[in-house]
Write an enzyme that holds these catalytic residues in place. Structure first.
Site, PDB file in Angstrom:
ATOM      1  N   CYS A 185      79.471  72.845  55.106  1.00 19.18           N
ATOM      2  CA  CYS A 185      80.897  72.777  54.819  1.00 19.18           C
ATOM      3  C   CYS A 185      81.616  73.997  55.414  1.00 19.18           C
ATOM      4  O   CYS A 185      81.778  74.071  56.623  1.00 19.18           O
ATOM      5  CB  CYS A 185      81.160  72.598  53.328  1.00 19.18           C
ATOM      6  N   HIS A 228      78.142  67.998  51.745  1.00 24.91           N
ATOM      7  CA  HIS A 228      77.334  68.894  50.914  1.00 24.91           C
ATOM      8  C   HIS A 228      76.052  68.226  50.420  1.00 24.91           C
ATOM      9  O   HIS A 228      76.055  67.622  49.337  1.00 24.91           O
ATOM     10  CB  HIS A 228      78.140  69.309  49.680  1.00 24.91           C
ATOM     11  N   GLU A 277      73.752  69.723  49.024  1.00 26.89           N
ATOM     12  CA  GLU A 277      73.383  70.458  47.801  1.00 26.89           C
ATOM     13  C   GLU A 277      74.169  69.995  46.574  1.00 26.89           C
ATOM     14  O   GLU A 277      73.813  70.354  45.445  1.00 26.89           O
ATOM     15  CB  GLU A 277      73.561  71.972  48.013  1.00 26.89           C
TER      16      GLU A 277
END
Length: 226
Positions: free
Chosen positions: A94, A172, A174
């Site tokens: 990002c 993302h 994560e």
């Protein structure tokens, strides 16, 4: 293998207390691949002594824009260029995706088309991959030599590859459903259009390919290079 995490922002306080800060999300995503970690909070002015302080580098997401006049951005850009010159592997996510592009000669802008929030599908090297997104800024001009390896109708440069040593991605991997739900409730209202927040909420139970991308990231860090 030691991964140095360059943390360029912090999770909202309520999420940090329950789900962890951005570096902890990457620990969880890359769990089981044998890495050790050290975090430098570059957003707070804390920098590594040099690129040899870790075997590979990971640049996190942030609420900040790569083009904003923060004191820590120029030294971060220089660190990125030094890492590229040194040849150690680097991954950006990002904001990390954006600042690496900017540091290497690309352009990052607040996208006129608005926000991408929640589960989003991308075309990635011949297959469809779903990941959670949370961004308005985009890489609108690739650096010379960077190759787009993922895209969508909304985001042309959703992942970029620089040779075989730097790989970056706009969404993302994560962020799991719990974290996206937390962002909707802490950072979304009044910023992201209501219809997009509703759509992101409705998609929370739909699976993503985040763990597959996490495995790819681990392989990218560890692969043999000339």
């Amino acid at each position: 293998m030691k991964i140095g995490i360059l943390q360029t922002g912090h999770a909202p306080d309520p999420l940090r207390d329950t789900l962890g800060d951005y570096d902890r999300l990457f620990h969880k995503l890359l769990d089981g691949h044998g890495f050790s970690y050290r975090t430098w909070n570059v957003v707070d002015g804390e920098f590594p002594p040099g690129v040899d302080a870790a075997d590979g580098w990971l640049v996190t997401g942030s609420k900040h824009g790569a083009y904003e006049p923060h004191d820590w951005i120029p030294p971060l850009e220089q660190f990125i260029r030094d890492t590229q010159a040194d040849g150690r592997p680097m991954i950006g996510v990002c904001f990390g995706h954006q600042i690496i592009a900017q540091a290497l000669g690309g352009r990052v802008e607040k996208f006129a088309g608005g926000w991408s929030v929640g589960r989003t599908e991308y075309s990635m090297q011949g297959r469809t991959v779903a990941l959670n997104a949370w961004h308005q800024d985009q890489v609108t001009q690739r650096p010379e030599g960077a190759v787009a390896t993922a895209q969508s109708d909304f985001c042309e440069n959703a992942a970029l590859l620089y040779g075989d040593r730097i790989w970056t991605i706009q969404p993302h991997p994560e962020f799991d459903a719990d974290f996206i739900d937390g962002l909707i409730n802490t950072r979304g209202e009044g910023v992201v259009p209501d219809d997009q927040l509703r759509g992101a909420t409705e998609a929370l139970t739909t699976p993503t390919d985040r763990m597959d991308i996490g495995a790819f990231m681990a392989e990218f860090f560890k692969k043999e290079r000339a």
